[in-house]
Structures are given as structure tokens and as C-alpha cells.
Design a protein around this motif. Structure first.
Motif, PDB file in Angstrom:
ATOM      1  N   THR A  46     -11.098 -14.214   4.048  1.00 48.30           N
ATOM      2  CA  THR A  46     -11.589 -15.163   5.057  1.00 48.30           C
ATOM      3  C   THR A  46     -10.493 -16.045   5.641  1.00 48.30           C
ATOM      4  OG1 THR A  46     -13.800 -15.153   4.107  1.00 48.30           O
ATOM      5  CG2 THR A  46     -13.217 -17.050   5.464  1.00 48.30           C
ATOM      6  N   PRO A  47      -9.625 -16.664   4.846  1.00 47.64           N
ATOM      7  CA  PRO A  47      -8.608 -17.530   5.465  1.00 47.64           C
ATOM      8  C   PRO A  47      -7.734 -16.793   6.483  1.00 47.64           C
ATOM      9  CG  PRO A  47      -8.718 -17.929   3.113  1.00 47.64           C
ATOM     10  CD  PRO A  47      -9.570 -16.716   3.387  1.00 47.64           C
ATOM     11  N   ARG A  49      -8.527 -14.037   8.121  1.00 48.28           N
ATOM     12  CA  ARG A  49      -9.380 -13.581   9.221  1.00 48.28           C
ATOM     13  C   ARG A  49      -9.689 -14.700  10.202  1.00 48.28           C
ATOM     14  NH1 ARG A  49     -13.476 -12.112   6.380  1.00 48.28           N
ATOM     15  NH2 ARG A  49     -14.845 -13.795   6.985  1.00 48.28           N
ATOM     16  N   ARG A  50      -9.758 -15.931   9.725  1.00 44.92           N
ATOM     17  CA  ARG A  50     -10.077 -17.067  10.596  1.00 44.92           C
ATOM     18  C   ARG A  50      -8.974 -17.345  11.612  1.00 44.92           C
ATOM     19  NH1 ARG A  50     -12.599 -21.194   6.174  1.00 44.92           N
ATOM     20  NH2 ARG A  50     -14.657 -20.265   6.139  1.00 44.92           N
ATOM     21  N   GLY A  51      -7.753 -16.949  11.298  1.00 42.12           N
ATOM     22  CA  GLY A  51      -6.662 -17.133  12.247  1.00 42.12           C
ATOM     23  C   GLY A  51      -6.084 -18.537  12.302  1.00 42.12           C
ATOM     24  N   VAL A  52      -6.425 -19.381  11.348  1.00 39.06           N
ATOM     25  CA  VAL A  52      -5.876 -20.734  11.321  1.00 39.06           C
ATOM     26  C   VAL A  52      -4.372 -20.689  11.057  1.00 39.06           C
ATOM     27  CG1 VAL A  52      -5.940 -22.950  10.104  1.00 39.06           C
ATOM     28  CG2 VAL A  52      -8.079 -21.741  10.625  1.00 39.06           C
TER      29      VAL A  52
END
Length: 135
Positions: A46-47, A49-52
Motif C-alpha cells: 500500500t505505501p 502504491r499510494r505514490g506518496v
């Protein structure tokens, strides 16, 4: 143990296998509980994938995690170095991450050296206090 006759969809696991990001040590866990393994790996991704964080930073962070003294997973280090280089990360940046994560190993000395010092002092005091026997 009852088995589920319907296969559980595992898109995250399938993508990891397809993209060469699968650790064969996970095979048994995936075979025994594909639903849990899918959920865990999806959460883990998730981290990124979020693109932050930039993909370059994610690869550097992944190198640090896999190279850390508590993990030392060489296939992951290799895979993430390869990906970092493909993304344009420099040798100096990767080397700096490896140098920084190597500091984690110093904790063995931070813990062990003071204990060694205490035990050496105690050993010397016992030697001095012990009666000497003549040969």
C-alpha cells in the motif's frame, strides 16, 4: 483441516510472482493460507502504491530494510538495487544507504563492549582477591 474448494483470488501474489518480487520462502504460507498472505502482501504494498514516496525512494528504503542486520535478505537487496539502478538511482546513493544501514550492527558493540568491560573488571578483581598458590 477443511479446505475451501473455491480458489481464493490472489492478484497481489500473482503480480509479485510475475514481476519477480516473490520470495520462495513464502510458498508454504501462501499454499496454507492464500487469503491471509494476499491481504498481508497487499497491505505491505500500500505505501508504494499510494505514490506518496517516489519509486526511487521506495527502492532505497527497500534496500535498507533487506540489507539491515536484522533481516539480511540478499535476493531482496539484489532485486531492489537492480530496480533502483533502472530508475536512475546513482551508485553513490545506494552505497550511502548501505553505509547508513550498516550502523545498525554497531548496537552489538554498544551492548557488548560495556558488558565486556564490566566482566573484565570483575574478573581482575577476583584474580586479585583469590589467594595465590605456590607452584
Amino acid at each position: 483441516m477443511p479446505t475451501n474448494p473455491d480458489p481464493i483470488p490472489t492478484p497481489t501474489l500473482d503480480a509479485m510472482r510475475r514481476d519477480g518480487n516473490w520470495n520462495p520462502l513464502w510458498n508454504t504460507l501462501s499454499d496454507w493460507d492464500p487469503e491471509w498472505t494476499e491481504q498481508f502482501m497487499a497491505m505491505n504494498a500500500t505505501p508504494a502504491r499510494r505514490g506518496v514516496l517516489t519509486p526511487e525512494f521506495v527502492e532505497l528504503l527497500s534496500i535498507a530494510i533487506d540489507a539491515a542486520a536484522a533481516h539480511m535478505y540478499a535476493p531482496g537487496v539484489r532485486r531492489h538495487i537492480r530496480m533502483a539502478l533502472e530508475l536512475g538511482v546513482s551508485r553513490e546513493e545506494i552505497l550511502t544507504v548501505l553505509q547508513m544501514v550498516s550502523v545498525l550492527g554497531i548496537h552489538a558493540c554498544n551492548l557488548g563492549v560495556p558488558i565486556l568491560e564490566e566482566e573484565l573488571d570483575a574478573h581482575e578483581r577476583r584474580q586479585i582477591a583469590a589467594p595465590r598458590t605456590a607452584p
